[in-house]
Design an enzyme around this catalytic site. Structure first.
Site, PDB file in Angstrom:
ATOM      1  CG  PHE A  88     -30.994 -12.845 -48.428  1.00  0.00           C
ATOM      2  CD1 PHE A  88     -31.622 -13.635 -49.508  1.00  0.00           C
ATOM      3  CD2 PHE A  88     -30.930 -11.670 -48.309  1.00  0.00           C
ATOM      4  CE1 PHE A  88     -32.246 -12.865 -50.394  1.00  0.00           C
ATOM      5  CE2 PHE A  88     -31.707 -10.757 -49.101  1.00  0.00           C
ATOM      6  CZ  PHE A  88     -32.433 -11.460 -50.045  1.00  0.00           C
ATOM      7  CE1 TYR A 123     -24.583  -4.144 -39.743  1.00  0.00           C
ATOM      8  CE2 TYR A 123     -25.799  -2.656 -40.771  1.00  0.00           C
ATOM      9  CZ  TYR A 123     -24.963  -3.874 -40.862  1.00  0.00           C
ATOM     10  OH  TYR A 123     -25.108  -4.615 -41.939  1.00  0.00           O
TER      11      TYR A 123
END
Ligand code: UDP
Length: 329
Positions: A19, A157
């Site tokens: 994206f 993460y």
């Protein structure tokens, strides 16, 4: 297509079929720069590059940033590197915890090692996740980072991206690599998929399909959403600013909205009759998931370095997505 052409490129974009990456490629090509993309198409998609492939200054190769020799070969061919390839979205992180850590740590290690050998101008994409559960808002780049327990996999993460940042800064300090870290806050816009958990494309897809708009928790949690085109402008401006080398820089909007208000705005803008449904966290995510309540960037460093910050408001952003003709999947 698909093979590395033996010639030089101005910029390597890892994750270029994603994206944000595909918007970076378009912006670079519009400035007359040549671009090589490295993407394993795990969450990226060649359809995102439909505006790039006809450009003679553009090429791509399908492969992983975990492939050290491929990364070295690609970096050798390019004058600069924008490293965006990473595990994307809260759902990916929860479903593929091993790949998340490996791609984020090993991939960045490979990029930095190759860029370090050649002294390439480098941008490493990090994330507002690194602020974790911090409550000292707005988040400043030199503020403390606050993580939860290792048993809660979401924090892998943030930690993996933090390791990336430490490594990039070590290359800067110890080897003089001109590398800038961008901490991207919630970036949205045309082409973003809701498949990996991201809230705005999910809400728009749900609203347009007449399905319930699923607000997790009580909806009082807030985020600041920035339009991808403006984020890309900031990334490219930072790449062109020598003073940004050796720094982590927040990139985001400071307009804060609660997720409940976001759901209401999407419903209104789409003219949808969808119900807004509260979904308890333990139904939305696996057990022990921790959400962040608020997340607002301090953008003074960004403003000081490049004189711009993402400024489009959330209402305008939703309009831009709805009129782009590419409704979220
Ligand atoms: N969220 C939600 N409904 C959804 C998807 C996400 O209410 O269908 C919430 C999520 O719990 C979080 C916020 O929206 O509080 C932003 O989630 P996203 O995954 O987009 O980004 P991040 O949590 O990384 O900021």
């Amino acid at each position: 297509m698909g093979d590395l052409k033996i010639r030089g490129y101005d910029c390597l974009v890892t994750g270029g079929a994603g994206f944000i990456g595909s918007h970076v490629c378009e912006a670079l090509l519009a400035k007359g720069r040549s671009v090589l993309v490295l993407d394993d198409l795990s969450t990226g998609n060649l359809a995102n590059l439909e505006n790039c492939v006809a450009d003679p200054g553009f090429s791509y190769t399908i492969g992983s940033v975990c492939d050290e020799s491929l990364v070295a070969e690609a970096v050798d061919l390019c004058g600069s590197v924008i490293h965006l390839a990473a595990a994307v979205g809260v759902e990916t992180i929860i479903r593929h915890p091993v790949e998340t850590i490996e791609v984020n740590v090993r991939g960045t290690e490979n990029v930095l090692r190759a860029a370090g050998r050649k002294g390439r101008r480098t941008f490493i994409a990090s994330t507002s996740e690194v602020y974790g559960k911090g409550e000292a808002l707005p988040f400043h780049e030199d503020g403390d980072l606050v993580f939860g327990a290792t048993s809660r996999s979401r924090w892998s993460y943030a930690c993996s991206k933090t390791i990336d940042e430490f490594l990039a800064l070590a290359y800067s300090k110890a080897r003089g690599l001109p590398v800038t870290i961008g901490r991207l806050f919630n970036t949205v816009g045309p082409r973003q998929s809701g498949r990996y958990g991201m809230v705005l494309p999910r809400f728009i897809r749900q609203a347009l399909a007449g399905e319930p708009i699923t607000v997790y928790g009580d909806g009082t949690q807030t985020r600041c959403f920035s339009l991808v085109y403006e984020v890309v402008d900031c990334i490219l401006a930072l790449m062109e600013t020598r003073d940004s080398a050796g720094l982590a820089v927040n990139i985001g909007s400071t307009e804060e909205i609660s997720i409940m208000d976001l759901a209401g705005l999407v419903r209104k803008k789409t003219g949808s009759a969808s119900e807004i449904r509260l979904v308890p966290y333990d139904e939305a995510y696996p057990k022990d998931f921790e959400d962040m309540q608020r997340r607002v960037p301090d953008v003074s460093r960004l403003m000081g370095l490049v004189g711009i910050t993402p400024g489009a408001g959330i209402a305008e952003i939703i309009d831009r997505i709805l009129t782009s003709g590419r409704h979220p999947s």
